[in-house]
Enzyme design. Structure first.
Site, PDB file in Angstrom:
ATOM      1  N   CYS A  73       2.371  -3.239 -15.464  1.00 57.12           N
ATOM      2  CA  CYS A  73       0.943  -2.901 -15.496  1.00 57.12           C
ATOM      3  C   CYS A  73       0.749  -1.394 -15.595  1.00 57.12           C
ATOM      4  O   CYS A  73       1.340  -0.629 -14.818  1.00 57.12           O
ATOM      5  CB  CYS A  73       0.235  -3.434 -14.250  1.00 57.12           C
ATOM      6  SG  CYS A  73      -1.541  -3.090 -14.225  1.00 57.12           S
ATOM      7  N   CYS A  79      -4.100   2.204  -9.188  1.00 55.84           N
ATOM      8  CA  CYS A  79      -4.978   1.202  -8.588  1.00 55.84           C
ATOM      9  C   CYS A  79      -4.440   0.794  -7.218  1.00 55.84           C
ATOM     10  O   CYS A  79      -3.228   0.682  -7.022  1.00 55.84           O
ATOM     11  CB  CYS A  79      -5.046  -0.006  -9.518  1.00 55.84           C
ATOM     12  SG  CYS A  79      -5.736  -1.492  -8.781  1.00 55.84           S
ATOM     13  N   CYS A  82      -2.321  -3.680  -6.182  1.00 53.79           N
ATOM     14  CA  CYS A  82      -0.972  -4.240  -6.075  1.00 53.79           C
ATOM     15  C   CYS A  82      -0.029  -3.284  -5.357  1.00 53.79           C
ATOM     16  O   CYS A  82      -0.135  -2.065  -5.492  1.00 53.79           O
ATOM     17  CB  CYS A  82      -0.421  -4.551  -7.464  1.00 53.79           C
ATOM     18  SG  CYS A  82      -1.282  -5.906  -8.295  1.00 53.79           S
ATOM     19  N   CYS A 172      -5.453  -5.274 -15.985  1.00 55.15           N
ATOM     20  CA  CYS A 172      -4.961  -5.898 -14.752  1.00 55.15           C
ATOM     21  C   CYS A 172      -4.132  -7.146 -15.080  1.00 55.15           C
ATOM     22  O   CYS A 172      -4.561  -8.004 -15.853  1.00 55.15           O
ATOM     23  CB  CYS A 172      -6.134  -6.269 -13.856  1.00 55.15           C
ATOM     24  SG  CYS A 172      -5.649  -7.082 -12.317  1.00 55.15           S
ATOM     25  N   GLU A 365     -17.338 -24.161  10.514  1.00 58.01           N
ATOM     26  CA  GLU A 365     -17.282 -22.923   9.730  1.00 58.01           C
ATOM     27  C   GLU A 365     -18.509 -22.090  10.055  1.00 58.01           C
ATOM     28  O   GLU A 365     -19.616 -22.612  10.142  1.00 58.01           O
ATOM     29  CB  GLU A 365     -17.230 -23.254   8.243  1.00 58.01           C
ATOM     30  CG  GLU A 365     -17.451 -22.091   7.298  1.00 58.01           C
ATOM     31  CD  GLU A 365     -16.423 -20.989   7.463  1.00 58.01           C
ATOM     32  OE1 GLU A 365     -16.833 -19.807   7.500  1.00 58.01           O
ATOM     33  OE2 GLU A 365     -15.227 -21.297   7.568  1.00 58.01           O
ATOM     34  N   CYS A 437      -3.181 -16.318   7.119  1.00 55.18           N
ATOM     35  CA  CYS A 437      -3.073 -15.374   6.009  1.00 55.18           C
ATOM     36  C   CYS A 437      -2.621 -13.992   6.484  1.00 55.18           C
ATOM     37  O   CYS A 437      -2.566 -13.058   5.697  1.00 55.18           O
ATOM     38  CB  CYS A 437      -4.397 -15.273   5.255  1.00 55.18           C
ATOM     39  SG  CYS A 437      -5.793 -14.761   6.270  1.00 55.18           S
TER      40      CYS A 437
END
Length: 480
Positions: A73, A79, A82, A172, A365, A437
């Site tokens: 990339c 950026c 990543c 991207c 939720e 996560c």
């Protein structure tokens, strides 16, 4: 070691998420972000506390043997999106697996002898890869700004380490070409259309919202695209600082520019969300439809989901199938014919995957819009044994009369509130599945769960976010 000193050193390892460990001459360690193991770097010390330092990367003096010869990339390193795109995908997987193992083994291993558990290495099942390394994202949140102070309008991602500067990420690699085409079309329109606000000193170009002066119009461009159906939803986030008649003319031209694009997918809706808050985040203070509808459809594991602009939905649709298939395997027959709680349920994805074998699934939720979407999705999929409740988990649990036989936890990044975790443990279910996560939050919550007798029986990582430092972890917990 003092603040402002410049050192050179070798990156010994990288701990979650992207913290490189460098040992300086006197044996003390410094943490420097956005590096990979084996690089020789120069860095400036930004903080020293209790003999441990933090530093800012200045230059990579020597590449790591792990690194690719050519990064795929053009925006990498500029950026901020990543972190590990300069590594082959197998190396990325090895690094993430090692990071999770090093976080969880010290938490899980001490209980092996007391409870007769298998060694951690047997319970830890490694990492499952994303079906796609590139073009996997179904959502991108672009920001308006400039690439340097008082420069021309830009639209894209924040530059690494910058709160203000924006890099236009037209190439991207983790989102497909439709995202880039929409970004460039929007940027071109707003750069060249007539400016009715008159505050930039130019007749052309719509001003972006200036974070310090709190003036301007353009804030964010939210683009979501379904991997299975190809449907695209675009939401332009702006302030209310433009006069209504002028705004209508500008937005009509914006819609025309997008609808004239030749895309692989199909735009089903273009929206405008107003946001006058001071926070640099996408906050919904009112959304209207400019074209089409305010939702799109995605499909996962044979189920169909209606997704609105602000509904939580995993950003890697094909990777989500791997994650939820892992969770479904862990649950196996444990949820059959039983009442299942799906806590932090989002748009009800997990609840609906479990519903065919459960007696009833109750999802909780805090985001009301997501709850509405979950109810609609259950109706679309013909599932009448799902109930979705809006509110904070800690408060809503007091209102549910039916007690759970099985619990699924999928909390936000910060993990589970300690008081909510106490309530969850108090139900005394035989098994739980925890989907995380953020493995540091998971490790913290596992310490509490294991102290109360819930042992990690199976652990698996799923790489939902190739090229970035993030990772999902799925844990089956059994009550001992």
């Amino acid at each position: 070691m003092k603040k402002g000193q410049i050192y050179e050193g070798l990156v010994e390892k990288v701990v979650f998420p992207n913290k490189g460990i460098i040992r300086v001459d006197d044996g003390r360690t410094v943490v420097v972000k956005n590096v990979v193991p084996g690089q020789k770097i120069s860095f400036s010390v930004t903080k020293v506390r209790k003999g441990r330092g933090e530093g800012r990367l200045l230059e990579i003096l020597e590449k790591s043997p792990m690194e690719l010869e050519h990064v795929p990339c053009e925006h990498f390193g500029i950026c901020g999106g990543c972190t590990f795109l300069n590594l082959a995908y197998e190396k990325q997987l090895e690094l993430k697996e090692q990071q999770v193992r090093e976080l969880l083994e010290p938490v899980c291993a001490p209980y092996e002898q007391e409870y007769g558990l298998a060694p951690f290495e047997e319970r830890f099942e490694g990492i499952r890869r994303s079906p796609g390394q590139f073009e996997y994202r179904n959502k991108m949140e672009f920001s308006f700004g400039d690439s340097y102070k008082d420069g021309p309008l830009s639209l894209g991602m924040h530059k690494r380490g910058s709160f203000h500067d924006i890099v236009t990420v037209s190439g991207c690699k983790i989102a497909d070409k439709d995202f880039s085409d929409i970004l460039l079309a929007a940027l071109s329109w707003f750069q060249n259309c007539e400016n009715p606000m008159g505050e930039t000193g130019s007749e052309k170009g719509i001003p972006y919202y200036h974070k310090m002066r709190h003036t301007g119009y353009l804030r964010h461009l939210l683009v979501r695209k379904a991997a299975k159906t190809g449907e695209i939803l675009v939401d332009l986030v702006t302030t209310t600082q433009m006069e209504q008649a002028a705004e209508q003319k500008v937005l009509e031209g914006f819609c025309t520019a997008l609808l004239n694009l030749e895309l692989k997918g199909k735009i089903v809706g273009i929206l405008n969300t107003h946001n006058d808050s001071l926070a640099d985040a996408v906050i919904n203070q009112g959304t209207r439809i400019l074209s089409g509808v305010d939702y799109f459809y995605e499909e996962l594991l044979g189920l169909r989901f209606r997704i609105s602009p602000f509904s939580f939905f995993q950003t890697n649709s094909l990777g989500a199938e791997v994650l939820y298939d892992t969770a479904r395997t862990y649950i196996a027959d444990a949820g059959t014919g039983k009442v299942v709680y799906d806590l932090y349920s989002g748009t009800g994805t997990i609840a609906q995957i479990l519903a065919p074998v459960a007696k009833k699934v109750i999802g909780v939720e805090i985001v009301e819009e997501a709850v509405g979407a979950a109810r609609e999705n259950a109706r679309l999929n013909g599932l009448n044994n799902c109930e979705f409740l809006a509110g904070d988990v800690l408060k809503v649990l007091d209102e549910i009369e039916e007690k759970p036989d099985f619990i699924v936890l999928d909390p936000p990044r910060e993990g589970i509130h300690p008081k909510a975790l106490e309530r969850i443990i108090h139900y005394g279910v035989e098994q739980m599945v925890y989907i995380s996560c953020k493995p540091t939050s998971l490790a913290r919550d596992l310490e509490v769960l294991q102290a109360k007798g819930y042992m990690a029986e199976r652990i698996c990582c799923v790489d939902m976010f190739p090229a970035t430092a993030n990772i999902e972890t799925c844990v089956l917990l059994g009550r001992k």
